[in-house]
Design a protein around this motif. Structure first.
Motif: not given
Length: 496
Positions: A424-432
């Motif tokens: 997972c990326p560290a920021v899971t709200d990837a679209a934002a």
């Protein structure tokens, strides 16, 4: 400082990033209500999105602890395919009909036939029309609500509508426009002839928004919107894009070799291509990327929406649901769930319903039913992955996003079901995050710096603690479970 907005099915999320310091400074979200009715109707009022955007943005800026005058640009990601039809005053003529709406399935089938079947769709659009795309929603509105249809002055998508509210400009970009069904994804232009098949009374030159490049601004923040959001007037608003396109940016999936998999309300799989793609499977959509290039994509309609229904049926919170899943064996004791609560897009079963197979007096337990829901959603994504064929051969790693990615059990299940490394990326709200990165890219383009690859390199970091490697024994077990899943799919829906 840059702001990224993601207007999804269930909520609007906002992030504030510091590009120079490569930091996420603040984030917040506000929920939406979904109007669901028998027959596959799923709609929302666009006014909800504006209300949610205002609340989430103000809270995110407050949490970031910054002076709003430091904000340089805003980028908007939105749920794809939704129909936001506006009248001459800029007001919606009907609630937004969403991507997951399957009420328009008969209209979609009719359009595919009138365009010459799959071959005709590919020739004109570079992809095959699917239920959920905007085209059939326009055709439905024309027939079912002719009075509202007669007042249409502009056809927008959800992210286009938010950009319109922010700037007053009616514009669109290729990534999100790819899913309308009246846009040629190879040449990046509107197909006026296809819109004429759908809505012969509408003048394409009048109702379709002006197309802009992904790196081109949609406009600047107008005064009324600035006052409502509590930020300065005149801030640049980037082109934005669909949630899948900006989720790809937010995971660093802007070059070949990576795949983004979203465990959200729906499930999506996408991989970057520098050239247009025509797959052997009509279920792989040749969408444009929102940074240049293309983003071949597969979408399933029932992921966290399916597990949430089962979890809430049993009155479980997320932690308890995860415990039940972990307590059940691989294969859920012989139970197979086809979780088609919202119909399904991959495989193409828009009017399908959910079903359970293999129930006995011994295996009907909470744990097995919870695991069957999660496995059914994940096995459906494996089916989608197989549709990519050779397009997926060079993929080194799956980057997992969406609410389901927060579950360690689900991450391991994805690794075992697909036989792939998962992180997972560290920021899971990837679209934002992708929307904020695109905003920075767009703002800095006018200053001669800030290439997107460099921005992604510095701001898209991976959460190594989330990494899951496939377990050879589990992979073998899931191969057998997947064979059972395909058998049930063939028996119930004649899908081979």
């Amino acid at each position: 400082m840059y702001i990224g907005v993601d207007c999804g099915t269930q909520s609007t999320k906002v992030v504030v990033i510091d590009v120079d310091g490569a930091r996420l400074l603040g984030e917040a979200s506000r929920p939406h209500r979904l109007d669901e009715q028998v027959g596959g109707r799923r709609e929302q009022s666009p006014a909800q999105w504006i209300e949610a955007l205002g609340g989430a943005l103000r809270e995110a800026v407050s949490r970031a602890g910054i002076d709003a005058r430091a904000i340089r640009a805003i980028g908007v990601s939105g749920q794809q395919h939704g129909l936001v039809a506006l009248d001459a005053a800029g007001e919606p003529v009907h609630p937004a009909k969403l991507w997951c709406d399957t009420e328009t399935a008969p209209w979609n089938a009719d359009l595919v036939e009138r365009l010459g079947g799959e071959a005709g769709c590919l020739e004109r659009l570079g992809l095959v029309l699917q239920t959920g795309y905007t085209a059939s929603k326009v055709a439905w509105l024309r027939e079912v609500h002719p009075e509202a249809y007669g007042r249409i002055a502009t056809l927008l998508l959800p992210h286009d509508y938010l950009n319109f509210w922010l700037t007053g400009e009616r514009v669109a970009e290729a990534g999100d426009a790819s899913g309308t069904g009246y846009f040629d994804t190879r040449t990046r232009c509107w197909r006026h002839d296809v819109l004429a098949e759908i809505a012969p009374e509408l003048d394409p030159a009048r109702v379709l928004p002006r197309l802009i490049e992904s790196r081109e601004p949609a406009g600047t923040l107008r005064g009324a919107a600035a006052r409502e959001l509590g930020v300065p007037e005149g801030i640049l608003v980037s082109s934005g894009g669909g949630d899948n396109m900006l989720g790809a940016i937010g995971t660093g999936n802007i070059r070949p070799g990576l795949m983004t998999l979203s465990l959200g309300t729906s499930g999506t799989l996408c991989a970057y291509s520098p050239d247009p793609v025509v797959s052997d499977s009509a279920m792989v959509a040749n969408f444009c990327a929102s940074h240049g290039g293309w983003l071949p994509l597969v979408c399933t309609m029932n992921v966290t929406s399916a597990t949430t229904r089962v979890r809430e049926l049993f009155g479980l919170d997320l932690a308890a649901f995860g415990e039940r899943v972990a307590a059940a064996p691989i294969g859920a004791g012989g139970i197979t769930m086809l979780p088609f609560f919202n119909g399904e897009r991959v495989p193409m079963l828009p009017e399908a319903t959910a079903s359970l197979d293999g129930l006995t007096g011994l295996n009907v337990t909470q744990a097995n039913l919870c695991r069957a829901a999660m496995e059914g959603a994940t096995l459906g994504l494996r089916y989608g992955l197989e549709q990519f064929g050779s397009l997926a051969e060079g993929v080194r790693e799956i980057r997992l996003i969406g609410g389901g990615a927060r579950s360690a059990a689900w991450r391991q299940m994805v690794a075992d079901v697909t036989g792939s490394r998962v992180v997972c990326p560290a920021v899971t709200d990837a679209a934002a995050l992708g929307a904020a990165l695109q905003a920075a890219w767009c703002h800095r383009a006018g200053k001669g710096d800030g290439e997107l690859a460099e921005l992604c390199e510095r701001l898209v970091t991976l959460d190594e603690a989330s990494r899951a490697e496939p377990d050879a024994n589990h992979v073998a077990a899931y191969d057998r479970v997947y064979t059972r899943y395909r058998r049930v799919l063939a028996e119930r829906h004649a899908v081979t």
